[in-house]
Design a protein around this motif. Sequence first.
Motif, PDB file in Angstrom:
ATOM      1  N   GLU A   1       0.824  -1.214   0.000  1.00  0.00           N
ATOM      2  CA  GLU A   1       0.000   0.000   0.000  1.00  0.00           C
ATOM      3  C   GLU A   1       0.862   1.269   0.000  1.00  0.00           C
ATOM      4  OE1 GLU A   1      -2.988  -0.271  -0.660  1.00  0.00           O
ATOM      5  OE2 GLU A   1      -3.831   1.704  -0.273  1.00  0.00           O
ATOM      6  N   THR A   2       1.931   1.292   0.807  1.00  0.00           N
ATOM      7  CA  THR A   2       2.774   2.501   0.806  1.00  0.00           C
ATOM      8  C   THR A   2       3.496   2.645  -0.538  1.00  0.00           C
ATOM      9  OG1 THR A   2       4.449   1.267   2.077  1.00  0.00           O
ATOM     10  CG2 THR A   2       3.084   2.844   3.286  1.00  0.00           C
ATOM     11  N   ASP A   3       3.868   1.519  -1.176  1.00  0.00           N
ATOM     12  CA  ASP A   3       4.445   1.596  -2.532  1.00  0.00           C
ATOM     13  C   ASP A   3       3.440   2.256  -3.474  1.00  0.00           C
ATOM     14  OD1 ASP A   3       6.749   0.347  -1.731  1.00  0.00           O
ATOM     15  OD2 ASP A   3       6.318  -1.577  -2.710  1.00  0.00           O
ATOM     16  N   ARG A   4       2.197   1.769  -3.391  1.00  0.00           N
ATOM     17  CA  ARG A   4       1.139   2.283  -4.265  1.00  0.00           C
ATOM     18  C   ARG A   4       0.903   3.783  -4.026  1.00  0.00           C
ATOM     19  NH1 ARG A   4      -4.153   3.269  -4.756  1.00  0.00           N
ATOM     20  NH2 ARG A   4      -4.547   3.163  -2.521  1.00  0.00           N
ATOM     21  N   LEU A   5       0.983   4.172  -2.740  1.00  0.00           N
ATOM     22  CA  LEU A   5       0.714   5.569  -2.388  1.00  0.00           C
ATOM     23  C   LEU A   5       1.931   6.476  -2.603  1.00  0.00           C
ATOM     24  CD1 LEU A   5      -1.226   4.865   0.952  1.00  0.00           C
ATOM     25  CD2 LEU A   5      -2.220   5.878  -1.116  1.00  0.00           C
ATOM     26  N   GLY A   6       3.106   5.860  -2.854  1.00  0.00           N
ATOM     27  CA  GLY A   6       4.310   6.651  -3.095  1.00  0.00           C
ATOM     28  C   GLY A   6       5.035   7.082  -1.830  1.00  0.00           C
ATOM     29  N   TYR A   7       4.939   6.278  -0.781  1.00  0.00           N
ATOM     30  CA  TYR A   7       5.650   6.550   0.480  1.00  0.00           C
ATOM     31  C   TYR A   7       6.630   5.416   0.786  1.00  0.00           C
ATOM     32  CZ  TYR A   7       2.323  10.226   1.754  1.00  0.00           C
ATOM     33  OH  TYR A   7       1.581  11.370   1.782  1.00  0.00           O
ATOM     34  N   GLY A   8       7.629   5.729   1.573  1.00  0.00           N
ATOM     35  CA  GLY A   8       8.444   4.688   2.187  1.00  0.00           C
ATOM     36  C   GLY A   8       7.728   4.164   3.421  1.00  0.00           C
ATOM     37  N   LEU A   9       8.205   3.033   3.947  1.00  0.00           N
ATOM     38  CA  LEU A   9       7.564   2.422   5.123  1.00  0.00           C
ATOM     39  C   LEU A   9       8.614   1.984   6.129  1.00  0.00           C
ATOM     40  CD1 LEU A   9       5.002   1.202   6.526  1.00  0.00           C
ATOM     41  CD2 LEU A   9       5.528  -0.924   5.290  1.00  0.00           C
ATOM     42  N   GLU A  10       8.417   2.363   7.379  1.00  0.00           N
ATOM     43  CA  GLU A  10       9.152   1.783   8.518  1.00  0.00           C
ATOM     44  C   GLU A  10       8.123   1.021   9.327  1.00  0.00           C
ATOM     45  OE1 GLU A  10      12.187   1.481   9.799  1.00  0.00           O
ATOM     46  OE2 GLU A  10      13.143   2.544   8.145  1.00  0.00           O
ATOM     47  N   PHE A  11       8.253  -0.288   9.400  1.00  0.00           N
ATOM     48  CA  PHE A  11       7.264  -1.132  10.078  1.00  0.00           C
ATOM     49  C   PHE A  11       7.959  -1.824  11.242  1.00  0.00           C
ATOM     50  CE2 PHE A  11       4.634  -4.778  10.893  1.00  0.00           C
ATOM     51  CZ  PHE A  11       3.351  -4.429  10.496  1.00  0.00           C
ATOM     52  N   ARG A  12       7.512  -1.587  12.457  1.00  0.00           N
ATOM     53  CA  ARG A  12       8.224  -2.107  13.639  1.00  0.00           C
ATOM     54  C   ARG A  12       7.247  -2.646  14.679  1.00  0.00           C
ATOM     55  NH1 ARG A  12      12.424   2.866  14.437  1.00  0.00           N
ATOM     56  NH2 ARG A  12      13.255   2.830  12.310  1.00  0.00           N
ATOM     57  N   GLN A  13       7.785  -3.528  15.517  1.00  0.00           N
ATOM     58  CA  GLN A  13       7.002  -4.071  16.641  1.00  0.00           C
ATOM     59  C   GLN A  13       7.895  -4.181  17.861  1.00  0.00           C
ATOM     60  OE1 GLN A  13       7.249  -7.337  18.297  1.00  0.00           O
ATOM     61  NE2 GLN A  13       5.507  -6.818  19.606  1.00  0.00           N
ATOM     62  N   SER A  14       7.359  -3.830  19.024  1.00  0.00           N
ATOM     63  CA  SER A  14       8.066  -4.097  20.274  1.00  0.00           C
ATOM     64  C   SER A  14       7.078  -4.412  21.391  1.00  0.00           C
ATOM     65  CB  SER A  14       8.921  -2.899  20.696  1.00  0.00           C
ATOM     66  OG  SER A  14       9.566  -3.189  21.939  1.00  0.00           O
ATOM     67  N   ASN A  15       7.539  -5.255  22.302  1.00  0.00           N
ATOM     68  CA  ASN A  15       6.756  -5.533  23.502  1.00  0.00           C
ATOM     69  C   ASN A  15       7.091  -4.551  24.630  1.00  0.00           C
ATOM     70  OD1 ASN A  15       5.421  -7.733  22.343  1.00  0.00           O
ATOM     71  ND2 ASN A  15       7.157  -9.077  22.756  1.00  0.00           N
ATOM     72  N   HIS A  16       7.974  -3.599  24.339  1.00  0.00           N
ATOM     73  CA  HIS A  16       8.494  -2.711  25.381  1.00  0.00           C
ATOM     74  C   HIS A  16       8.056  -1.258  25.123  1.00  0.00           C
ATOM     75  CE1 HIS A  16      10.897  -6.052  26.820  1.00  0.00           C
ATOM     76  NE2 HIS A  16      11.061  -6.346  25.543  1.00  0.00           N
TER      77      HIS A  16
ATOM     78  N   THR B   1      -3.725  10.970   2.821  1.00  0.00           N
ATOM     79  CA  THR B   1      -4.650  12.071   2.487  1.00  0.00           C
ATOM     80  C   THR B   1      -4.286  13.345   3.242  1.00  0.00           C
ATOM     81  OG1 THR B   1      -6.401  10.454   2.159  1.00  0.00           O
ATOM     82  CG2 THR B   1      -7.095  12.734   2.498  1.00  0.00           C
ATOM     83  N   ILE B   2      -3.888  13.211   4.504  1.00  0.00           N
ATOM     84  CA  ILE B   2      -3.656  14.437   5.282  1.00  0.00           C
ATOM     85  C   ILE B   2      -2.205  14.916   5.244  1.00  0.00           C
ATOM     86  CG2 ILE B   2      -5.649  14.172   6.815  1.00  0.00           C
ATOM     87  CD1 ILE B   2      -3.953  12.912   8.870  1.00  0.00           C
ATOM     88  N   THR B   3      -1.300  14.109   4.664  1.00  0.00           N
ATOM     89  CA  THR B   3       0.095  14.563   4.617  1.00  0.00           C
ATOM     90  C   THR B   3       0.468  15.090   3.242  1.00  0.00           C
ATOM     91  OG1 THR B   3       0.930  12.335   4.138  1.00  0.00           O
ATOM     92  CG2 THR B   3       0.932  13.030   6.440  1.00  0.00           C
ATOM     93  N   THR B   4      -0.419  14.947   2.245  1.00  0.00           N
ATOM     94  CA  THR B   4      -0.061  15.475   0.912  1.00  0.00           C
ATOM     95  C   THR B   4      -0.871  16.727   0.587  1.00  0.00           C
ATOM     96  OG1 THR B   4      -1.596  13.866  -0.042  1.00  0.00           O
ATOM     97  CG2 THR B   4       0.745  13.366  -0.175  1.00  0.00           C
TER      98      THR B   4
END
Length: 145
Positions: free
Chosen positions: A39-54, A142-145
Amino acid sequence: MTSTLYVLNGPNLNALGKREPGIYGGQTLADIEALCRAETDRLGYGLEFRQSNHEGFLVDWIHEAGERGAGIAINAGAYTHTSIALHDAIRAIKIPVVEVHLSNVHAREEFRHASRIAPAVKGVICGFGAQSYILALNALATITT
Ligand code: DQA
Protein backbone atom coordinates in the motif's frame (compact mmCIF):
# COMPACT_ATOMS: atom_id res chain seq x y z
CA MET A 1 13.07 12.48 -1.35
CA THR A 2 10.41 9.89 -0.49
CA SER A 3 8.40 10.58 2.66
CA THR A 4 8.17 7.74 5.11
CA LEU A 5 5.15 6.50 7.03
CA TYR A 6 5.84 4.65 10.26
CA VAL A 7 3.68 1.69 11.35
CA LEU A 8 4.36 0.95 15.02
CA ASN A 9 3.05 -2.16 16.75
CA GLY A 10 2.98 -2.76 20.48
CA PRO A 11 2.91 -5.77 22.81
CA ASN A 12 1.80 -9.23 21.75
CA LEU A 13 1.28 -8.25 18.13
CA ASN A 14 4.34 -10.38 17.26
CA ALA A 15 2.07 -13.35 18.13
CA LEU A 16 -0.56 -12.53 15.49
CA GLY A 17 -1.63 -15.59 13.54
CA LYS A 18 -1.36 -17.79 16.66
CA ARG A 19 -2.94 -15.39 19.16
CA GLU A 20 -6.75 -15.56 19.54
CA PRO A 21 -7.36 -15.95 15.78
CA GLY A 22 -11.13 -15.70 16.37
CA ILE A 23 -10.57 -12.08 17.43
CA TYR A 24 -7.45 -11.02 15.53
CA GLY A 25 -7.62 -13.18 12.40
CA GLY A 26 -5.15 -15.68 10.97
CA GLN A 27 -2.71 -13.24 9.41
CA THR A 28 0.74 -12.88 10.93
CA LEU A 29 2.41 -9.54 11.54
CA ALA A 30 4.69 -10.32 8.56
CA ASP A 31 1.56 -10.73 6.41
CA ILE A 32 0.31 -7.33 7.61
CA GLU A 33 3.72 -5.77 6.94
CA ALA A 34 3.59 -7.09 3.35
CA LEU A 35 0.10 -5.60 2.88
CA CYS A 36 1.28 -2.26 4.31
CA ARG A 37 4.37 -2.25 2.06
CA ALA A 38 2.27 -2.86 -1.05
CA GLU A 39 0.00 0.00 0.00
CA THR A 40 2.77 2.50 0.81
CA ASP A 41 4.44 1.60 -2.53
CA ARG A 42 1.14 2.28 -4.27
CA LEU A 43 0.71 5.57 -2.39
CA GLY A 44 4.31 6.65 -3.09
CA TYR A 45 5.65 6.55 0.48
CA GLY A 46 8.44 4.69 2.19
CA LEU A 47 7.56 2.42 5.12
CA GLU A 48 9.15 1.78 8.52
CA PHE A 49 7.26 -1.13 10.08
CA ARG A 50 8.22 -2.11 13.64
CA GLN A 51 7.00 -4.07 16.64
CA SER A 52 8.07 -4.10 20.27
CA ASN A 53 6.76 -5.53 23.50
CA HIS A 54 8.49 -2.71 25.38
CA GLU A 55 6.81 0.63 25.99
CA GLY A 56 10.08 2.63 25.95
CA PHE A 57 10.98 1.44 22.45
CA LEU A 58 7.62 2.66 21.22
CA VAL A 59 8.26 6.04 22.87
CA ASP A 60 11.70 6.24 21.18
CA TRP A 61 10.23 5.31 17.79
CA ILE A 62 7.48 7.93 18.08
CA HIS A 63 10.19 10.55 18.68
CA GLU A 64 12.25 9.17 15.76
CA ALA A 65 9.22 9.27 13.45
CA GLY A 66 8.57 12.84 14.58
CA GLU A 67 12.05 13.75 13.27
CA ARG A 68 12.19 11.58 10.16
CA GLY A 69 8.68 10.52 9.18
CA ALA A 70 5.57 12.02 7.59
CA GLY A 71 3.01 10.21 9.75
CA ILE A 72 2.45 7.30 12.13
CA ALA A 73 -0.12 4.52 12.25
CA ILE A 74 0.13 2.95 15.70
CA ASN A 75 -1.42 -0.19 17.10
CA ALA A 76 -0.24 0.17 20.66
CA GLY A 77 -1.92 -3.08 21.75
CA ALA A 78 -2.73 -3.10 25.46
CA TYR A 79 -0.58 0.03 26.03
CA THR A 80 -3.43 1.86 24.28
CA HIS A 81 -5.45 1.50 27.45
CA THR A 82 -2.71 2.32 29.96
CA SER A 83 0.11 4.42 28.60
CA ILE A 84 0.40 8.07 29.50
CA ALA A 85 3.99 7.87 28.19
CA LEU A 86 2.70 7.08 24.69
CA HIS A 87 0.09 9.86 24.99
CA ASP A 88 2.83 12.34 25.93
CA ALA A 89 5.16 11.12 23.16
CA ILE A 90 2.44 11.63 20.55
CA ARG A 91 1.72 15.09 21.92
CA ALA A 92 5.43 15.90 21.70
CA ILE A 93 5.62 15.49 17.90
CA LYS A 94 4.07 17.44 15.05
CA ILE A 95 3.34 14.77 12.42
CA PRO A 96 -0.16 13.17 12.30
CA VAL A 97 -0.78 9.95 14.19
CA VAL A 98 -3.61 7.50 13.55
CA GLU A 99 -4.55 4.94 16.22
CA VAL A 100 -5.24 1.49 14.76
CA HIS A 101 -6.82 -1.69 16.12
CA LEU A 102 -7.57 -4.95 14.38
CA SER A 103 -10.58 -5.63 16.59
CA ASN A 104 -13.49 -3.35 17.45
CA VAL A 105 -12.31 -2.52 20.96
CA HIS A 106 -15.69 -0.94 21.78
CA ALA A 107 -17.49 -4.24 21.23
CA ARG A 108 -15.16 -6.02 23.69
CA GLU A 109 -14.40 -5.92 27.43
CA GLU A 110 -15.03 -2.60 29.14
CA PHE A 111 -11.33 -2.10 29.96
CA ARG A 112 -10.67 -1.84 26.22
CA HIS A 113 -13.18 0.97 25.71
CA ALA A 114 -10.90 3.68 27.08
CA SER A 115 -7.82 4.75 25.12
CA ARG A 116 -5.09 6.82 26.76
CA ILE A 117 -3.73 7.77 23.35
CA ALA A 118 -6.98 8.63 21.53
CA PRO A 119 -7.08 12.24 22.85
CA ALA A 120 -3.60 12.82 21.39
CA VAL A 121 -4.11 11.36 17.89
CA LYS A 122 -5.68 12.67 14.71
CA GLY A 123 -8.16 9.79 14.43
CA VAL A 124 -8.91 6.19 15.33
CA ILE A 125 -9.62 3.19 13.06
CA CYS A 126 -10.70 -0.10 14.60
CA GLY A 127 -12.57 -3.26 13.79
CA PHE A 128 -11.50 -3.98 10.22
CA GLY A 129 -8.77 -6.55 10.88
CA ALA A 130 -5.63 -6.05 8.77
CA GLN A 131 -7.63 -3.62 6.64
CA SER A 132 -7.55 -1.18 9.60
CA TYR A 133 -3.85 -0.64 8.83
CA ILE A 134 -4.55 0.02 5.15
CA LEU A 135 -7.29 2.50 6.01
CA ALA A 136 -4.92 4.26 8.41
CA LEU A 137 -2.18 4.53 5.76
CA ASN A 138 -4.68 6.02 3.32
CA ALA A 139 -5.88 8.47 5.96
CA LEU A 140 -2.26 9.53 6.57
CA ALA A 141 -1.58 9.85 2.84
CA THR A 142 -4.65 12.07 2.49
CA ILE A 143 -3.66 14.44 5.28
CA THR A 144 0.09 14.56 4.62
CA THR A 145 -0.06 15.47 0.91
C1 DQA B 1 -5.65 -4.46 19.83
C2 DQA B 1 -6.76 -4.30 20.89
C3 DQA B 1 -6.16 -4.18 22.29
O1 DQA B 1 -7.19 -4.05 23.25
C4 DQA B 1 -5.35 -5.42 22.62
O2 DQA B 1 -4.72 -5.26 23.87
C5 DQA B 1 -4.35 -5.76 21.56
C6 DQA B 1 -4.75 -5.63 20.16
C7 DQA B 1 -6.24 -4.70 18.43
O3 DQA B 1 -5.50 -4.55 17.46
O4 DQA B 1 -7.42 -5.05 18.28
O5 DQA B 1 -3.25 -6.22 21.84
O6 DQA B 1 -4.90 -3.27 19.80
